[in-house]
Design an enzyme around this catalytic site. Structure first.
Site, PDB file in Angstrom:
ATOM      1  N   ASP A  13       0.818  -1.210   0.000  1.00 43.17           N
ATOM      2  CA  ASP A  13       0.000   0.000   0.000  1.00 43.17           C
ATOM      3  C   ASP A  13       0.853   1.263   0.000  1.00 43.17           C
ATOM      4  O   ASP A  13       2.081   1.203   0.169  1.00 43.17           O
ATOM      5  CB  ASP A  13      -0.936  -0.005   1.216  1.00 43.17           C
ATOM      6  CG  ASP A  13      -0.249  -0.491   2.492  1.00 43.17           C
ATOM      7  OD1 ASP A  13       0.996  -0.466   2.543  1.00 43.17           O
ATOM      8  OD2 ASP A  13      -0.948  -0.884   3.423  1.00 43.17           O
ATOM      9  N   ASN A  66      -6.793  -2.624  14.969  1.00 49.87           N
ATOM     10  CA  ASN A  66      -8.200  -2.912  14.661  1.00 49.87           C
ATOM     11  C   ASN A  66      -8.348  -4.108  13.721  1.00 49.87           C
ATOM     12  O   ASN A  66      -9.426  -4.364  13.207  1.00 49.87           O
ATOM     13  CB  ASN A  66      -8.880  -1.673  14.069  1.00 49.87           C
ATOM     14  CG  ASN A  66      -8.265  -1.249  12.734  1.00 49.87           C
ATOM     15  OD1 ASN A  66      -7.365  -1.913  12.208  1.00 49.87           O
ATOM     16  ND2 ASN A  66      -8.740  -0.148  12.178  1.00 49.87           N
ATOM     17  N   HIS A 118      -6.828  -4.532  10.765  1.00 48.55           N
ATOM     18  CA  HIS A 118      -6.677  -4.302   9.323  1.00 48.55           C
ATOM     19  C   HIS A 118      -5.427  -4.987   8.788  1.00 48.55           C
ATOM     20  O   HIS A 118      -4.452  -5.187   9.514  1.00 48.55           O
ATOM     21  CB  HIS A 118      -6.702  -2.796   8.969  1.00 48.55           C
ATOM     22  CG  HIS A 118      -5.482  -2.022   9.342  1.00 48.55           C
ATOM     23  ND1 HIS A 118      -5.529  -0.750   9.854  1.00 48.55           N
ATOM     24  CD2 HIS A 118      -4.156  -2.312   9.271  1.00 48.55           C
ATOM     25  CE1 HIS A 118      -4.308  -0.313  10.074  1.00 48.55           C
ATOM     26  NE2 HIS A 118      -3.450  -1.243   9.723  1.00 48.55           N
ATOM     27  N   GLU A 145      -9.589  -1.901   5.993  1.00 42.25           N
ATOM     28  CA  GLU A 145     -10.058  -1.545   7.328  1.00 42.25           C
ATOM     29  C   GLU A 145     -11.355  -2.290   7.652  1.00 42.25           C
ATOM     30  O   GLU A 145     -12.096  -2.652   6.734  1.00 42.25           O
ATOM     31  CB  GLU A 145     -10.339  -0.031   7.383  1.00 42.25           C
ATOM     32  CG  GLU A 145      -9.121   0.836   7.080  1.00 42.25           C
ATOM     33  CD  GLU A 145      -8.226   1.042   8.295  1.00 42.25           C
ATOM     34  OE1 GLU A 145      -8.367   0.309   9.296  1.00 42.25           O
ATOM     35  OE2 GLU A 145      -7.384   1.961   8.236  1.00 42.25           O
TER      36      GLU A 145
HETATM   37  C1  F6R Z   1       1.781  -1.407   6.059  1.00 39.94           C
HETATM   38  C2  F6R Z   1       0.431  -1.929   6.232  1.00 39.94           C
HETATM   39  C3  F6R Z   1      -0.282  -1.859   7.540  1.00 39.94           C
HETATM   40  C4  F6R Z   1       0.596  -2.211   8.737  1.00 39.94           C
HETATM   41  C5  F6R Z   1      -0.200  -2.123  10.046  1.00 39.94           C
HETATM   42  C6  F6R Z   1       0.677  -2.343  11.243  1.00 39.94           C
HETATM   43  O1  F6R Z   1       2.219  -1.576   4.739  1.00 39.94           O
HETATM   44  O2  F6R Z   1      -0.131  -2.396   5.293  1.00 39.94           O
HETATM   45  O3  F6R Z   1      -1.385  -2.704   7.497  1.00 39.94           O
HETATM   46  O4  F6R Z   1       1.108  -3.504   8.575  1.00 39.94           O
HETATM   47  O5  F6R Z   1      -0.804  -0.874  10.135  1.00 39.94           O
HETATM   48  O6  F6R Z   1       1.589  -1.300  11.370  1.00 39.94           O
HETATM   49  P1  F6R Z   1       2.766  -1.322  12.448  1.00 39.94           P
HETATM   50  O7  F6R Z   1       3.695  -2.413  12.027  1.00 39.94           O
HETATM   51  O8  F6R Z   1       3.430   0.027  12.332  1.00 39.94           O
HETATM   52  O9  F6R Z   1       2.133  -1.584  13.761  1.00 39.94           O
END
Ligand code: F6R
Length: 239
Positions: free
Chosen positions: A67, A136, A138, A143
């Site tokens: 993403d 959450n 995701h 989401e």
């Molecule tokens: C990042 C992504 C997000 C993260 C998630 C966890 O490319 O797709 O889904 O994997 O937000 O983020 P961290 O590792 O910073 O807790």
């Protein structure tokens, strides 16, 4: 889903790096699906070490990232393109032309998403996809919602994700509130998936992975339907 638990973040990062290294050794022209965020940073450090020690070779590897914020200039140090260059690509022997991140300044975001979806198909699909998980539940920027998208698409970030990710932005910096992201189907098409999860803050999301249900209000639970998912976690989240 297979679960691998390690005492520390260091150990889980090393285990994840070993799985990636095995993939690279067994198929030197693999397509690696990569993630940003704080979770995979330790794994990227290990992969850099292995590459510098001559244990793994990235010269025939192609990468696709999950993403990117939208809109954002790839040169902006908050962009996921910048993050990947800084945390991995600039330190390994990869051909930059084979590293793919959704373009955060695309004039037509829908077209950019279509291009990306097709690119992944043309590459023959993702051999191994690395995932983190949001508090959450995701994955990528899929989401919690009643309806989830199959394909790469533009989406608004939820308030909870904006809150969680705002820690990376300094005061005065404007955080994007939308992103371009692989969809659930794009992720599901990966042959193999490793999901990295650590730290107390992810406990609620982790627990949703343990029961025998899945729901769109915790998108990661849908991974229970995928035939080859390994969850790699630390003791803080699992105990
Ligand atoms: C990042 C992504 C997000 C993260 C998630 C966890 O490319 O797709 O889904 O994997 O937000 O983020 P961290 O590792 O910073 O807790």
């Amino acid at each position: 889903m297979k679960f691998l638990k390690f005492n520390t973040y260091e150990e889980m990062s090393a285990a994840a790096a070993n799985i990636m290294a095995e993939q690279i050794k067994s198929k030197p022209n693999s397509v690696l699906g990569l993630a940003t965020g704080s979770t995979p940073v330790g794994m990227y450090k290990k992969l850099i070490e292995m590459n510098k020690a001559g244990e793994i070779d990235f010269s025939d590897i192609t990468t696709v990232n999950l993403d990117e914020y939208y809109p954002i200039d790839p040169a902006n140090n908050q962009s996921y393109r910048y993050f990947m260059n800084d945390n991995l690509f600039n330190h390994i022997n990869i051909d930059m032309d084979r590293t793919n991140v959704l373009y955060g300044l695309a004039e037509d975001p829908d077209k950019e998403c279509e291009r990306y979806e097709q690119l992944i198909k043309d590459l023959g699909g993702i051999d191994i996809q690395v995932l983190g998980i949001g508090q959450n539940g995701h994955i990528a920027f899929n989401e919690p919602e009643e309806n989830l998208y199959l394909n790469t698409h533009k989406t608004a970030l939820t308030e909870s994700t904006i809150q969680a990710n705002s820690r990376f932005f300094s005061e005065g910096e404007i955080m994007p509130t939308a992103s371009l992201t692989m969809g659930m189907g794009t992720i599901f098409a990966a042959k193999k998936i490793i999901l990295l999860i650590n730290g107390k803050a992810k406990k609620a999301a982790f627990e949703q992975l343990l029961n025998d249900r899945f729901c769109t209000s915790c998108p990661a639970t849908i991974l229970k339907l995928h035939p080859d998912v390994t969850v790699i976690c630390d003791a803080e989240v699992a105990d």
